[in-house]
Design a protein around this motif. Structure first.
Motif, PDB file in Angstrom:
ATOM      1  N   TYR A   1       1.709  27.805   3.207  1.00 51.77           N
ATOM      2  CA  TYR A   1       1.989  27.100   2.023  1.00 51.77           C
ATOM      3  C   TYR A   1       3.158  26.952   1.148  1.00 51.77           C
ATOM      4  O   TYR A   1       3.516  28.153   1.059  1.00 51.77           O
ATOM      5  CB  TYR A   1       0.568  27.024   1.079  1.00 51.77           C
ATOM      6  CG  TYR A   1      -0.655  26.214   1.847  1.00 51.77           C
ATOM      7  CD1 TYR A   1      -0.837  25.048   2.033  1.00 51.77           C
ATOM      8  CD2 TYR A   1      -1.473  27.132   2.389  1.00 51.77           C
ATOM      9  CE1 TYR A   1      -2.068  24.264   2.776  1.00 51.77           C
ATOM     10  CE2 TYR A   1      -2.675  26.705   2.988  1.00 51.77           C
ATOM     11  CZ  TYR A   1      -3.015  25.448   3.181  1.00 51.77           C
ATOM     12  OH  TYR A   1      -3.847  24.958   3.722  1.00 51.77           O
ATOM     13  N   ASN A   2       3.867  26.168   1.272  1.00 48.20           N
ATOM     14  CA  ASN A   2       4.912  26.160   0.100  1.00 48.20           C
ATOM     15  C   ASN A   2       4.930  25.249  -1.050  1.00 48.20           C
ATOM     16  O   ASN A   2       4.125  23.873  -0.880  1.00 48.20           O
ATOM     17  CB  ASN A   2       6.263  25.839   0.712  1.00 48.20           C
ATOM     18  CG  ASN A   2       6.408  26.917   1.905  1.00 48.20           C
ATOM     19  OD1 ASN A   2       6.408  27.936   1.842  1.00 48.20           O
ATOM     20  ND2 ASN A   2       7.066  26.053   3.214  1.00 48.20           N
ATOM     21  N   VAL A   3       4.587  25.716  -2.322  1.00 45.88           N
ATOM     22  CA  VAL A   3       4.592  24.961  -3.347  1.00 45.88           C
ATOM     23  C   VAL A   3       5.593  24.430  -4.128  1.00 45.88           C
ATOM     24  O   VAL A   3       6.607  25.332  -4.261  1.00 45.88           O
ATOM     25  CB  VAL A   3       3.429  25.678  -4.443  1.00 45.88           C
ATOM     26  CG1 VAL A   3       3.072  24.867  -5.689  1.00 45.88           C
ATOM     27  CG2 VAL A   3       2.200  26.155  -3.843  1.00 45.88           C
TER      28      VAL A   3
ATOM     29  N   LEU B   1       0.396  18.222   0.980  1.00 40.20           N
ATOM     30  CA  LEU B   1      -0.827  17.520   0.149  1.00 40.20           C
ATOM     31  C   LEU B   1      -0.429  17.345  -1.394  1.00 40.20           C
ATOM     32  O   LEU B   1       0.145  18.525  -2.073  1.00 40.20           O
ATOM     33  CB  LEU B   1      -2.132  18.116   0.049  1.00 40.20           C
ATOM     34  CG  LEU B   1      -3.188  17.606  -1.119  1.00 40.20           C
ATOM     35  CD1 LEU B   1      -3.907  16.527  -0.811  1.00 40.20           C
ATOM     36  CD2 LEU B   1      -4.467  18.721  -1.122  1.00 40.20           C
ATOM     37  N   CYS B   2      -0.418  16.402  -2.063  1.00 42.27           N
ATOM     38  CA  CYS B   2      -0.080  16.177  -3.555  1.00 42.27           C
ATOM     39  C   CYS B   2      -1.165  16.396  -4.483  1.00 42.27           C
ATOM     40  O   CYS B   2      -2.101  15.853  -4.209  1.00 42.27           O
ATOM     41  CB  CYS B   2       0.532  14.860  -4.032  1.00 42.27           C
ATOM     42  SG  CYS B   2       1.113  14.797  -5.625  1.00 42.27           S
ATOM     43  N   THR B   3      -1.457  17.758  -5.327  1.00 39.76           N
ATOM     44  CA  THR B   3      -2.272  18.009  -6.279  1.00 39.76           C
ATOM     45  C   THR B   3      -1.866  18.203  -7.279  1.00 39.76           C
ATOM     46  O   THR B   3      -1.050  19.270  -7.437  1.00 39.76           O
ATOM     47  CB  THR B   3      -3.343  19.200  -5.588  1.00 39.76           C
ATOM     48  OG1 THR B   3      -4.124  19.470  -6.234  1.00 39.76           O
ATOM     49  CG2 THR B   3      -2.568  20.210  -4.863  1.00 39.76           C
ATOM     50  N   ARG B   4      -2.168  17.724  -8.314  1.00 41.83           N
ATOM     51  CA  ARG B   4      -1.955  18.053  -9.709  1.00 41.83           C
ATOM     52  C   ARG B   4      -0.636  18.234 -10.198  1.00 41.83           C
ATOM     53  O   ARG B   4      -0.066  19.171 -10.746  1.00 41.83           O
ATOM     54  CB  ARG B   4      -2.629  19.028 -10.398  1.00 41.83           C
ATOM     55  CG  ARG B   4      -4.001  18.943 -10.441  1.00 41.83           C
ATOM     56  CD  ARG B   4      -4.909  20.183 -10.802  1.00 41.83           C
ATOM     57  NE  ARG B   4      -6.345  19.895 -10.609  1.00 41.83           N
ATOM     58  CZ  ARG B   4      -7.300  20.689 -11.162  1.00 41.83           C
ATOM     59  NH1 ARG B   4      -6.845  21.789 -11.631  1.00 41.83           N
ATOM     60  NH2 ARG B   4      -8.641  20.533 -11.028  1.00 41.83           N
ATOM     61  N   GLY B   5       0.376  17.254  -9.443  1.00 38.00           N
ATOM     62  CA  GLY B   5       1.938  17.419  -9.670  1.00 38.00           C
ATOM     63  C   GLY B   5       2.508  18.374  -8.688  1.00 38.00           C
ATOM     64  O   GLY B   5       3.562  18.622  -8.778  1.00 38.00           O
ATOM     65  N   GLU B   6       1.584  19.096  -7.915  1.00 43.17           N
ATOM     66  CA  GLU B   6       2.395  20.082  -6.872  1.00 43.17           C
ATOM     67  C   GLU B   6       2.358  19.575  -5.659  1.00 43.17           C
ATOM     68  O   GLU B   6       1.169  19.093  -5.087  1.00 43.17           O
ATOM     69  CB  GLU B   6       1.886  21.342  -7.203  1.00 43.17           C
ATOM     70  CG  GLU B   6       1.939  22.029  -8.479  1.00 43.17           C
ATOM     71  CD  GLU B   6       1.431  23.660  -8.503  1.00 43.17           C
ATOM     72  OE1 GLU B   6       0.709  23.868  -7.751  1.00 43.17           O
ATOM     73  OE2 GLU B   6       1.695  24.163  -9.851  1.00 43.17           O
ATOM     74  N   VAL B   7       3.135  20.017  -4.805  1.00 42.28           N
ATOM     75  CA  VAL B   7       3.203  19.710  -3.244  1.00 42.28           C
ATOM     76  C   VAL B   7       2.795  20.906  -2.571  1.00 42.28           C
ATOM     77  O   VAL B   7       3.363  21.949  -2.633  1.00 42.28           O
ATOM     78  CB  VAL B   7       4.566  18.943  -2.848  1.00 42.28           C
ATOM     79  CG1 VAL B   7       4.490  18.814  -1.218  1.00 42.28           C
ATOM     80  CG2 VAL B   7       5.116  17.692  -3.329  1.00 42.28           C
TER      81      VAL B   7
END
Length: 726
Positions: free
Chosen positions: A70-72, A102-108
């Motif tokens: 995962y890369n955030v 996945l886009c979750t709470r402003g993070e990819v």
């Protein structure tokens, strides 16, 4: 369909996993990413779960779980920005194969699948999957025995793969692989079969073309031989007819000559008797017997009459005749000498024609031949024609006085008064300034070309009501010195030539009987509405080499003329095809202008339709011919000339001309010829084109479709070379 299902399942799993990680916290997610690789094994019974020996296909053998990576990418809460694109919260997407974000709470959060190392012999990359899988076969004795390892012997593997019963339920991935292999094998076989069929069809087509070519050559050869035979037969017939005509003519001339000689003999005998009765001497008798002065032209006597043979032509020999016979022979010689007559030097006589052409005469010779019909005095230096000049030849029907030095003041008004049978008079190439007076009313043809005519008055043609042909070319005539009522007396005039004069408009007062008018090489600039109002029977108008512009032609100048079939407007100043052309027009010549456009429907009103159209040597280009330009000529056009223009393609509508015989498109800029540009492939009628010229264009003959000239009767009549390309 399977690919879409797999992608959807993968997205759902990733979304569920991401939601779980969000709930448990980021440390747990990181710990999950560091988890151990799991080994998945699965098998599918071949007999739907029943007991007994079965063959199993192992879907995943020693397949370790892929490690997530995962890369955030930080971003605003609730929205994500990925590569310039704004994503809503909980959005799942795949920017590239085997990567899910996945886009979750402003993070990819992106998960990249890493494929494990497989320890199997047969690997398969399923369509839509990121990692390969093992498809090694295994044997299971019973349902309770569990998974069994698969032998590594290739023969066992092949046997297991090739000899699976038809009822065996295969693993979806394994079955898909075999189905793909079978499909590719069938496609390859089908492709080879089609290739073989195409080769066979091509071979048959070539054979048929070769047979057709040989057949066409044989037919052409037979046709040429037949034409040669027909030409030889026609030549033989013409030769025979000519020979017979010559024989008939010779016999007729001989008969007429004998009759004329007999008439001369009778006249000489009567003159001799009259002179003897009056007691004249021999010299006076000889002078009265001679009809013409000058060089002696002696008519040949009849060979069968001994009395008519001159003494010099009688062969010497012993005389057995009596004194009475000798007296008769002497009398015959004297009569023959009296029949001889003389003509001026350089003149000849043949039948009823006397020719003194280029005989250096300065006056009309004093002839006295009542039977004379034609007199040719062309090419002399005659300046005057006095009264009574033709009194000895009153039966003349034709006089040619061309190329002399006749002046209007030197012709006596009574010179032609007594010529009651004169029908043709030629006075070309003289110095006449006006129409001679006193011309006989029997004249049918009068030619006064190449003179100095400067005026035609109202009474110039008075009494010439029978005149049919009048030529006055090469003079100094104009609309200013031709009286509008000058042609009123010419009730039967059909043919009028006024070329090479100085007319700026069509002369007025043309007779109603006129059928053909020639006004070429003048200075005409306009055609007024009333120019041909009286000439309702006119059929041919020639106006070439003038200064006419389409804007100077009145709309009603000739539109309603029902008999006008031919107009020649070549070498003028036209920039487009004139409108309001006659409804009855058949023949139109527009060559040598500056025409750039053929308006649509310009020929549509003609009945029955235009047959001959000449547009050579103009400035027509690709935009100059509209789709409707030739509307109205599709059923009637016979000859179309568009050569020496700037056309870049074959004009639209030519392929619809079912009666077209001659087509000229040479010396243009045509680069391409389509299959249906010249010939309509849907037209099953007889071949109509007789000649087609396409030379001096930009065509590559190798790129012309084979059926482009299917409507041409003979390929030998198609001219394609040379072209202006290398």
């Amino acid at each position: 369909m399977r690919l879409r299902l797999l992608v959807g399942v993968s997205f759902f799993c990733c979304l569920s996993y991401s939601l779980a990680r969000v709930q448990t916290g980021r440390p747990q997610a990181q710990a999950g990413r560091r988890g151990q690789k799991a080994v998945r094994r699965g098998s599918t019974p071949a007999n739907d779960g029943h007991n007994g020996a079965s063959i199993f296909f192992q879907s995943y053998k020693a397949v370790q779980e892929a490690k997530p990576n995962y890369n955030v990418i930080p971003g605003n809460t609730g929205h994500c920005v990925f590569q310039g694109i704004t994503m809503f919260d909980k959005t799942v997407w795949s920017p590239k194969p085997c990567v899910t974000c996945l886009c979750t709470r402003g993070e990819v959060v992106c998960d990249e699948t890493q494929c494990p190392v497989l320890q199997c012999q047969i690997k398969f990359q399923p369509v839509g999957e990121c990692c390969p899988v093992c498809i090694d076969p295994v044997h299971d004795v019973s349902e309770s025995s569990g998974d069994s390892p698969i032998p590594n012997d290739p023969s066992v593997l092949d046997a297991a793969v090739l000899h699976v019963p038809a009822q065996t339920t295969e693993h979806p991935r394994t079955g898909r692989y075999e189905v793909e292999v079978e499909r590719h094998r069938k496609k390859d076989a089908e492709r080879k079969r089609r290739k073989k069929q195409n080769k066979e069809a091509e071979r048959r087509r070539k054979q048929m073309e070769e047979r057709e070519r040989h057949k066409e050559e044989e037919l052409r050869r037979l046709w040429e031989e037949e034409e040669e035979r027909a030409a030889a037969e026609e030549k033989r017939k013409r030769t025979e007819e000519h020979r017979r005509a010559e024989e008939d003519r010779t016999r007729r001339l001989e008969r007429e000559q004998r009759e004329m000689l007999r008439a001369f003999e009778e006249a000489a005998v009567k003159a001799q008797q009259r002179l003897r009765a009056e007691g004249g001497d021999d010299e006076e008798e000889r002078e009265d017997a001679v009809w013409l002065r000058g060089d002696v032209f002696q008519m040949q006597p009849q060979v069968s009459a001994p009395a008519d043979t001159p003494p010099l032509q009688t062969p010497p020999g012993p005389s057995e005749a009596s004194e009475e016979e000798e007296g008769e022979e002497e009398e015959g010689r004297e009569e023959s000498e009296r029949i001889t007559y003389s003509l001026p030097q350089g003149c000849t006589i043949s039948d009823v024609i006397v020719s003194c052409e280029n005989a250096k005469l300065t006056s009309i010779p004093p002839l006295s031949i009542p039977e004379l019909k034609s007199l040719n005095l062309q090419g002399n230096a005659i300046t005057t024609i006095p009264a009574g000049a033709f009194n000895g030849i009153l039966n003349l029907e034709w006089i040619d006085l061309g190329k002399n030095k006749l002046l209007s003041s030197g012709i006596d008004p009574q010179a032609f008064k007594n010529l009651k049978f004169l029908t043709r008079m030629y006075m070309d190439g003289n110095l006449l300034e006006e129409i001679p007076q006193g011309l006989p009313d029997t004249l049918l043809e009068l030619k006064i070309n190449e003179n100095n005519l400067q005026e035609i008055e109202e009474n110039s043609f008075e009494g010439l009501s029978s005149l049919v042909t009048l030529e006055m070319e090469g003079n100094l005539l104009s609309e200013g010195n031709v009286n509008p009522r000058a042609f009123t007396a010419l009730k039967q005039l059909n043919y009028l030539r006024l070329s090479r004069n100085h007319f700026r408009t069509v002369p007025q007062g043309l007779p109603p009987s006129l059928q053909e008018l020639h006004l070429e090489n003048n200075l005409i600039e306009e055609i007024s509405e009333g120019a041909f109002n009286q000439s309702t029977n006119i059929n041919v108008i020639v106006l070439r080499h003038n200064r006419i512009d389409e804007s100077r032609i009145a709309p009603l100048a000739w539109l309603n003329h029902r008999n006008l079939e031919s107009i020649d407007l070549s070498h003028n100043k036209l920039h487009l095809v004139p409108s309001f052309l006659p409804k009855s027009l058949v023949h139109l010549v527009l060559a040598g202008n500056q025409i750039e456009r053929v308006p649509g429907y310009v020929f549509a009103h003609m009945e029955p339709g235009l047959e001959y159209l000449y547009l050579s040597y103009n400035k027509l280009d690709g935009d100059g011919v509209e789709p409707e330009s030739f509307f109205g000529t599709f059923q009637t056009m016979t000859e179309l000339c568009l050569d020496h223009n700037h056309l870049t393609s074959v004009p639209t509508g030519i392929n619809e001309m079912t009666s077209l015989h001659f087509l000229r498109l040479n010396n243009n800029n045509i680069r391409h010829i389509g299959e249906d540009n010249i010939c309509d492939p849907m037209n099953d009628e007889d071949l109509n084109l007789v000649a087609l010229r396409l030379e001096n264009n930009l065509l590559d003959p190798r790129k012309i479709p084979p059926n482009a000239f299917s409507c041409v009767r003979s390929y030998s009549s198609i001219i394609l070379k040379p072209q202006r390309i290398k």
